[in-house]
Each structure stands twice: as structure tokens, then as C-alpha cells.
Design a protein around this motif. Structure first.
Motif, mmCIF file in Angstrom:
data_model
loop_
_atom_site.group_PDB
_atom_site.id
_atom_site.type_symbol
_atom_site.label_atom_id
_atom_site.label_comp_id
_atom_site.label_asym_id
_atom_site.label_seq_id
_atom_site.Cartn_x
_atom_site.Cartn_y
_atom_site.Cartn_z
ATOM 1 N N ASP A 220 38.746 -41.249 34.340
ATOM 2 C CA ASP A 220 37.429 -41.729 34.767
ATOM 3 C C ASP A 220 36.649 -42.330 33.610
ATOM 4 O OD1 ASP A 220 37.804 -41.061 37.376
ATOM 5 O OD2 ASP A 220 36.632 -39.213 37.316
ATOM 6 N N LYS A 221 36.666 -41.640 32.473
ATOM 7 C CA LYS A 221 35.903 -42.118 31.319
ATOM 8 C C LYS A 221 36.540 -43.353 30.700
ATOM 9 C CE LYS A 221 33.543 -37.823 30.157
ATOM 10 N NZ LYS A 221 33.313 -36.769 29.139
ATOM 11 N N ARG A 222 37.865 -43.404 30.705
ATOM 12 C CA ARG A 222 38.528 -44.616 30.193
ATOM 13 C C ARG A 222 38.163 -45.820 31.058
ATOM 14 N NH1 ARG A 222 43.111 -41.418 29.189
ATOM 15 N NH2 ARG A 222 44.105 -42.120 31.122
ATOM 16 N N GLU A 223 38.180 -45.615 32.365
ATOM 17 C CA GLU A 223 37.824 -46.696 33.275
ATOM 18 C C GLU A 223 36.379 -47.125 33.074
ATOM 19 O OE1 GLU A 223 37.915 -47.700 38.082
ATOM 20 O OE2 GLU A 223 38.545 -45.731 37.337
ATOM 21 N N LEU A 224 35.506 -46.151 32.818
ATOM 22 C CA LEU A 224 34.095 -46.440 32.591
ATOM 23 C C LEU A 224 33.912 -47.289 31.336
ATOM 24 C CD1 LEU A 224 31.268 -45.768 33.736
ATOM 25 C CD2 LEU A 224 31.229 -43.792 32.212
ATOM 26 N N VAL A 225 34.634 -46.941 30.267
ATOM 27 C CA VAL A 225 34.542 -47.693 29.014
ATOM 28 C C VAL A 225 35.078 -49.113 29.200
ATOM 29 C CG1 VAL A 225 35.430 -47.877 26.654
ATOM 30 C CG2 VAL A 225 34.643 -45.661 27.518
ATOM 31 N N LEU A 226 36.224 -49.226 29.845
ATOM 32 C CA LEU A 226 36.868 -50.525 29.982
ATOM 33 C C LEU A 226 36.169 -51.431 30.995
ATOM 34 C CD1 LEU A 226 40.610 -49.402 29.810
ATOM 35 C CD2 LEU A 226 39.240 -50.490 28.025
ATOM 36 N N SER A 227 35.233 -50.872 31.777
ATOM 37 C CA SER A 227 34.458 -51.706 32.707
ATOM 38 C C SER A 227 33.306 -52.420 32.006
ATOM 39 C CB SER A 227 33.906 -50.844 33.850
ATOM 40 O OG SER A 227 32.872 -49.975 33.393
ATOM 41 N N ALA B 299 27.836 -45.038 18.280
ATOM 42 C CA ALA B 299 28.303 -44.330 19.469
ATOM 43 C C ALA B 299 28.331 -45.258 20.666
ATOM 44 C CB ALA B 299 27.409 -43.129 19.762
ATOM 45 N N LEU B 300 29.171 -44.901 21.633
ATOM 46 C CA LEU B 300 29.248 -45.643 22.882
ATOM 47 C C LEU B 300 28.831 -44.735 24.031
ATOM 48 C CD1 LEU B 300 30.031 -48.242 24.364
ATOM 49 C CD2 LEU B 300 32.348 -47.339 24.579
ATOM 50 N N CYS B 301 27.756 -45.126 24.701
ATOM 51 C CA CYS B 301 27.273 -44.446 25.907
ATOM 52 C C CYS B 301 27.399 -45.467 27.035
ATOM 53 C CB CYS B 301 25.832 -43.978 25.736
ATOM 54 S SG CYS B 301 25.595 -42.781 24.410
ATOM 55 N N PRO B 302 28.475 -45.418 27.815
ATOM 56 C CA PRO B 302 28.789 -46.507 28.759
ATOM 57 C C PRO B 302 27.744 -46.758 29.833
ATOM 58 C CG PRO B 302 30.642 -44.989 28.518
ATOM 59 C CD PRO B 302 29.496 -44.371 27.821
ATOM 60 N N PHE C 42 41.277 -45.956 15.137
ATOM 61 C CA PHE C 42 40.495 -44.766 15.468
ATOM 62 C C PHE C 42 40.154 -44.747 16.964
ATOM 63 C CE2 PHE C 42 36.462 -42.587 16.090
ATOM 64 C CZ PHE C 42 36.650 -41.395 15.413
ATOM 65 N N LEU C 43 39.711 -45.889 17.494
ATOM 66 C CA LEU C 43 39.336 -45.968 18.899
ATOM 67 C C LEU C 43 40.526 -45.765 19.825
ATOM 68 C CD1 LEU C 43 36.826 -48.958 18.794
ATOM 69 C CD2 LEU C 43 36.285 -46.577 19.325
ATOM 70 N N GLU C 44 41.692 -46.286 19.431
ATOM 71 C CA GLU C 44 42.885 -46.112 20.263
ATOM 72 C C GLU C 44 43.237 -44.629 20.394
ATOM 73 O OE1 GLU C 44 47.483 -47.769 20.686
ATOM 74 O OE2 GLU C 44 46.239 -48.363 18.976
ATOM 75 N N ARG C 45 43.145 -43.895 19.293
ATOM 76 C CA ARG C 45 43.418 -42.448 19.340
ATOM 77 C C ARG C 45 42.400 -41.730 20.216
ATOM 78 N NH1 ARG C 45 44.188 -43.237 13.734
ATOM 79 N NH2 ARG C 45 42.134 -42.322 13.303
ATOM 80 N N GLU C 46 41.112 -42.096 20.057
ATOM 81 C CA GLU C 46 40.063 -41.420 20.825
ATOM 82 C C GLU C 46 40.134 -41.780 22.309
ATOM 83 O OE1 GLU C 46 37.829 -39.104 19.490
ATOM 84 O OE2 GLU C 46 39.344 -39.321 17.908
ATOM 85 N N MET C 47 40.480 -43.003 22.625
ATOM 86 C CA MET C 47 40.595 -43.422 24.023
ATOM 87 C C MET C 47 41.695 -42.640 24.736
ATOM 88 S SD MET C 47 38.452 -45.809 25.141
ATOM 89 C CE MET C 47 39.304 -46.718 26.435
ATOM 90 N N VAL D 194 31.953 -43.205 16.353
ATOM 91 C CA VAL D 194 32.711 -43.740 15.223
ATOM 92 C C VAL D 194 31.883 -43.559 13.947
ATOM 93 C CG1 VAL D 194 33.739 -45.798 14.193
ATOM 94 C CG2 VAL D 194 33.893 -45.431 16.669
ATOM 95 N N PRO D 195 32.409 -42.830 12.949
ATOM 96 C CA PRO D 195 31.696 -42.685 11.674
ATOM 97 C C PRO D 195 31.409 -44.047 11.055
ATOM 98 C CG PRO D 195 33.536 -41.150 11.803
ATOM 99 C CD PRO D 195 33.672 -42.076 12.972
#
Length: 348
Positions: A113-120, A154-157, A102-107, A88-89
Motif C-alpha cells: 500500500d505504501k509503495r503504491e502511495l509513493v509511486l503514485s 522526508a517524504l509524506c505522500p 538508499f531509497l531502493e533499500r527503504e522502498m 533520507v539523512p
């Protein structure tokens, strides 16, 4: 885990400071039971990230999930190289509504798999179950777990599982040139020991005394820290507080205003409290610039700076190359001095 100092307060205001961090950084018992989420994450790491990871994510009593070393790690060892799932800038990060959109569009662009990883990941907000509609579901997770990535957030889950310690053994390093965030060992980590980072800045609360650190972590992160540094007793606590008070006095003067002896003292104290190596490298930059050209001290500072830069950023990094150039310069200067000393004296 939040590594951005000041997320928008009105989004994260619903915090209950009733979760105690027990600071479990010693060897984790083999019989420690992992929960299903932890098992899934380790499987994801094995299948998607690296075949033989240097860490394992486990459930730690009263701390939630955390990372423990699966083998002995030494300074400079790369624990994890992870590509940010979301970036995220900075300008968008500061505006909650804009950030949520912005996050909703990127999600929506991510794989399942990555969505599940973020939401965990955890959301530090204490949202009531009967509160109804949550207008900022993604921002809650992002602000709780985001970290600085060059000039952005940045988000690195996976890396977000690393917990805080006021006396950490690792730190994260941004490698934008590789499109990765690196988790790097700063101090020796034994097998089974928890891998920890310091959420705070070394020039601010990160090097401060116990009372200041704990007040900051309660206010901005919502937990009571009981790490190794925060549970010292008696003379050990007095010694640690004395070192930190001396550091704050030196820092108050400004690193650029310190003489070489004071800077060397500040570096020694930073090592004593297991300070971030990136902060120590910045101090060596100042020492190097202040040393007489061609002097033994300048060469010594260049060697130290190059060693830390390689350990933190890697041999091919911009930082390592800059210090390598400074080392080469020292070699050239010393060669010229040696030649000058051995030239025959002129008779004129």
C-alpha cells in the motif's frame, strides 16, 4: 510538490516549463470530477489515517491533484498529522547515486500500500518514454515531493498533495518528537477552498516581489505561478509590491539589528502577505529578548509567542513549553514588582 529549496540540479534538469499553475484557491465546484488515483488516495486516508479528515484530495484543472478543505478551518487547526514514509539523512540526500541506493533499500521495506502511495506521486522530470532505462526512478519522485524534516529530508505522500501559493493558508511543521510531520492552518480556510503552502523561504524569495518569486519558481520548480498574489492587478498589485519591498529592506538589515518598532512593522507586513507563522514566531523571539525585563511589552510579546507556538506545534510541544516558561517568568517578575511597590517604606 518540492519543499526543499535546491535539489540536485543535474537530476531534475529535464524540465519543460510549459505547465501553467492557474492558482485555483477559491471554492472548488461540487461537480468537480475526481480521477481514480484521487479516489483511491481519499479511501486510503479514511481507512489508514483519520476517520473524518479535514481535507479531500481532488483533481484541479491545470494543477494536477490538490487538497481542499472539507470544513471551515481556523488558525491552529491540525489539517493532517503524517508519519514520513521515507527519511533520507542530509548527507545522503546530496549524493544522487547514494540516495537512489538508499531509497531502493527503504522502498523494499514498505508495505505494498505504501509503495503504491509513493509511486503514485508525480515526478517533475520530463523523462521521454523512449529514453530507455531510468537510473534514478526513486530519486525523481523523492526530490520532487520531499520536504525538510528537522535536519533531514522526508517524504509524506499525502501531505505532498498540498500545492504552492505565494499567499498560503497553511504550513508544514516538523514534530520529530512525535515522529510526525504536521500540516497546520495559518489563516482561515473556508470549506471547499484549496489548502496551500509556500514552497519558498520567508527570509528569501517567499517575501519578495512578483517578478523575483515567479522567476525562482520557474527555475527551481518548473511552473509559472498564478496564485492569488501573482494575479493581483492595478492598485492591489502596487500595494502588495510596496509591502514586500518594505519587507526586503528590513530583512536586508538583519532581524537582529532592527529596533522594536521596525520588528513590529516587519511582523505586521508578514501578516499582510499571509506569511508563515513559524517565521513570525522567530521575530517574536527577537522582540521578547530585546524588551526590558518586567515591562508590559515583554509580557505582550510572551503572550503572542505562546499563542503562535501552541497553534503551530501544539500545547505539549517543546516550543509551547518554552514560551509558557517565559510567561511564567513574566508573572513572577510582575508579582515581585507589585510586592515591592506595596511594602511599607523603611524609616532607615
Amino acid at each position: 510538490m518540492v519543499v526543499i529549496a535546491h535539489p540536485p540540479e543535474h537530476l531534475l534538469a529535464e524540465i519543460e516549463v510549459d505547465k501553467v499553475d492557474l492558482g485555483i484557491e477559491l471554492e472548488i465546484c461540487p461537480e468537480l470530477v475526481e480521477d481514480s488515483k484521487c479516489f483511491d488516495l481519499n479511501k486510503f486516508v479514511l481507512e489508514k489515517i483519520v476517520e473524518s479528515p479535514a481535507f479531500k484530495v481532488v483533481k484541479i484543472p491545470c494543477k494536477g491533484q490538490g487538497m481542499v478543505a472539507t470544513r471551515k478551518l481556523y488558525p491552529g487547526d491540525l489539517i493532517l498529522a503524517e508519519k514520513p514514509v521515507l527519511i533520507v539523512p542530509d548527507a545522503i540526500f546530496e549524493d544522487v547515486e547514494q540516495c537512489e541506493e538508499f531509497l531502493e533499500r527503504e522502498m523494499n521495506k514498505l508495505s505494498s500500500d505504501k509503495r503504491e502511495l509513493v509511486l503514485s506521486l508525480t515526478d517533475r522530470r520530463e523523462v521521454q518514454k523512449d529514453a530507455g532505462y531510468d537510473p534514478n526512478p526513486y530519486c525523481g519522485v523523492f526530490y520532487t515531493n520531499a520536504m525538510t524534516y528537522e535536519d533531514d529530508a522526508a517524504l509524506c505522500p499525502i501531505m505532498a498533495r498540498a500545492n504552492h501559493s505565494c499567499r498560503p493558508n497553511a504550513e508544514f511543521i516538523s514534530r520529530g518528537d512525535l515522529g510526525e510531520q504536521h500540516l497546520v492552518t495559518n489563516y482561515v480556510i473556508n470549506k471547499g477552498e484549496e489548502i496551500t503552502i509556500n514552497y519558498m523561504s520567508m527570509v528569501e524569495e517567499g517575501s519578495d516581489t512578483k517578478e523575483t518569486r515567479q522567476a525562482y519558481l520557474r527555475r527551481d520548480y518548473g511552473f509559472q505561478c498564478t496564485c492569488k498574489a501573482c494575479t493581483l492587478q492595478g492598485q492591489e498589485l502596487l500595494d502588495d509590491e510596496s509591502v514586500r519591498e518594505a519587507m526586503k529592506e528590513l530583512q536586508a538589515a538583519g532581524a537582529d539589528n532592527l529596533d522594536p518598532a521596525e520588528l513590529e512593522s516587519l511582523i505586521s507586513k508578514a501578516y499582510h502577505i499571509q506569511g508563515k507563522h513559524s517565521y513570525i514566531l522567530d521575530l517574536f523571539h527577537i522582540l521578547y529578548r530585546s524588551a526590558p525585563v518586567g515591562s508590559y511589552r515583554m509580557a505582550e510579546y510572551a503572550v503572542n509567542g505562546f499563542t503562535i507556538a501552541v497553534n503551530l506545534y501544539g500545547i505539549g510541544s517543546k516550543e509551547a513549553k518554552e514560551w509558557k516558561n517565559q510567561l511564567d517568568f513574566q508573572k513572577s517578575v510582575n508579582m515581585m514588582i507589585l510586592l515591592d511597590e506595596n511594602l511599607p517604606k523603611s524609616h532607615f
